[in-house]
Enzyme design. Structure first.
Site, PDB file in Angstrom:
ATOM      1  CG  ASP A   1      -8.381   1.717   0.090  1.00 56.02           C
ATOM      2  OD1 ASP A   1      -7.317   1.109  -0.152  1.00 56.02           O
ATOM      3  OD2 ASP A   1      -9.092   1.457   1.075  1.00 56.02           O
TER       4      ASP A   1
ATOM      5  CB  CYS B   1      -0.967   0.003   1.181  1.00 51.58           C
ATOM      6  SG  CYS B   1      -0.208  -0.240   2.791  1.00 51.58           S
TER       7      CYS B   1
ATOM      8  CG  HIS C   1      -4.518   0.840   3.920  1.00 49.11           C
ATOM      9  ND1 HIS C   1      -3.896  -0.107   3.140  1.00 49.11           N
ATOM     10  CD2 HIS C   1      -5.331   1.536   3.084  1.00 49.11           C
ATOM     11  CE1 HIS C   1      -4.332   0.009   1.893  1.00 49.11           C
ATOM     12  NE2 HIS C   1      -5.194   1.008   1.836  1.00 49.11           N
TER      13      HIS C   1
END
Lengths: 238, 238
Positions: free
Chosen positions: B197, B67, B179
């Protein structure tokens, strides 16, 4: 002689990518979607329903011949069709430029062939139809600017409706050859369409005049028996 | 007993991803960016300059620990920093989740380590600083909701300015753990931030309350000596 050399060097300057540049400069006929003008066009666009789900699934084509593959993957993910597995993402699933190929697509057009020469408009129609979607292939030579404008802008305004354009880049003063990318929005006042170009290493998304895009689609594709390029209309199976 | 079994099955339903689903359902506290409400929020947002260039460079993280890597690549491409070569795209260049690693990044945090355990907020600051950018790392525990809101919304309104958020998904009722993703817009009236995202196989971009996002950043990261998560402010080198 000197004048000819000068003209030749100007021509070379115009067609050779600058050695240190990451991508290519945009010709004057196109408007970058992240320029002030491009942003205002999106905000005010009459048909932009397709934009949001496509932008959420925007991809870079994996190889220089995978423009059609990347375009298909974007549309399938934007439509939230049941996706194949991806080992890295288990238990989640998504379409990728690797897992979109299966026995049905291989029978239509092998991945190895696509790697070498890309996809024609008619092959695109057949490949899309492997998924649970309604597909209409339009050769530009069978359409005209008005029918193109009205049917594509109507698709871009409806949820779950998508359009892939197959055009000849040179006609837009871009480099170069045949290309596929999704269309994402239409602005009536300026008569501009937004192309989400999947060769992101090369060009940003651009706004282009409807007439110019239609002309770029109305070009003969020697890989497709000299039939014209065009566009594909895609929606969930009715 | 029956009641307990019923409660247990409800709990399992709530935490187990549906076996056939491609991605996860969105909890009620988050607004999908392609819902009608989400689209209106973007159109009316006070700070959305970052959105356009980030959306043009939106990526899916390549593995479940990448991520932070995908977030960095998006920002570097959005800033149009000089990019490394990519054999498939020659002569064009772009940052990818493969070519972002070099001797400098390996000295800070080896790619192999990132593959195993991801990146902490402080490591992210160090990795970003390898590029010609100004970087400010903010641990949420050293900030407060007001400073976070004002400094991040100011960044999102300026060209060439970007923000990466490092948050604990569980605090947003998402699955799960620490994250990273880029922030792209802020709407003052609703006090909502837009997160692009990068786990696109799992969740769409979402609008989230500033306070809820700050709470999710103000969580201890056991991989970072229990220091809090937070955000990173990035701009072109001044």
């Amino acid at each position: 002689m000197l004048r000819k050399l000068f003209q030749l060097s100007l021509l070379l300057l115009a067609v050779t990518p600058p050695a240190q540049s990451d991508s290519l400069p945009l010709p004057d006929n196109l408007i970058s979607s992240s320029s002030t003008e491009g942003e205002e066009l999106l905000i005010g666009a009459d048909a932009r329903e397709a934009y949001f789900t496509l932008a959420e699934n925007y991809l870079t084509q994996q190889t220089q011949s995978f423009c059609g593959v990347a375009s298909m993957v974007m549309v399938f993910n934007a439509m939230q069709l049941p996706a194949p597995e991806v080992p890295e993402y288990a238990p989640y699933r998504t379409f990728t430029q690797d897992n979109i190929f299966n026995a049905s697509t291989e029978a239509i057009l092998p991945r190895e062939t696509i790697l070498k020469q890309g996809i024609t408009l008619d092959q695109m129609g057949a490949l899309l139809a492997v998924q649970p979607v309604d597909v209409m292939v339009r050769h530009a030579s069978d359409a005209n600017l008005d029918t193109f404008r009205s049917e594509v802008s109507s698709y871009l305004a409806q949820p779950g409706h998508f359009v892939l354009a197959n055009y000849f880049r040179n006609a837009l003063h871009q480099q170069k050859g045949g290309h596929f990318s999704p269309l994402a929005a239409y602005d009536r006042e300026s008569d501009l369409f937004l192309i989400l170009d999947v060769a992101r290493y090369k060009y940003p998304p651009v706004w282009v005049k409807a007439e110019e895009l239609f002309t770029a689609m109305n070009t003969k594709d020697s890989d497709n028996d000299d039939k014209s390029r065009g566009y594909v209309l895609i929606s969930r199976k009715s």
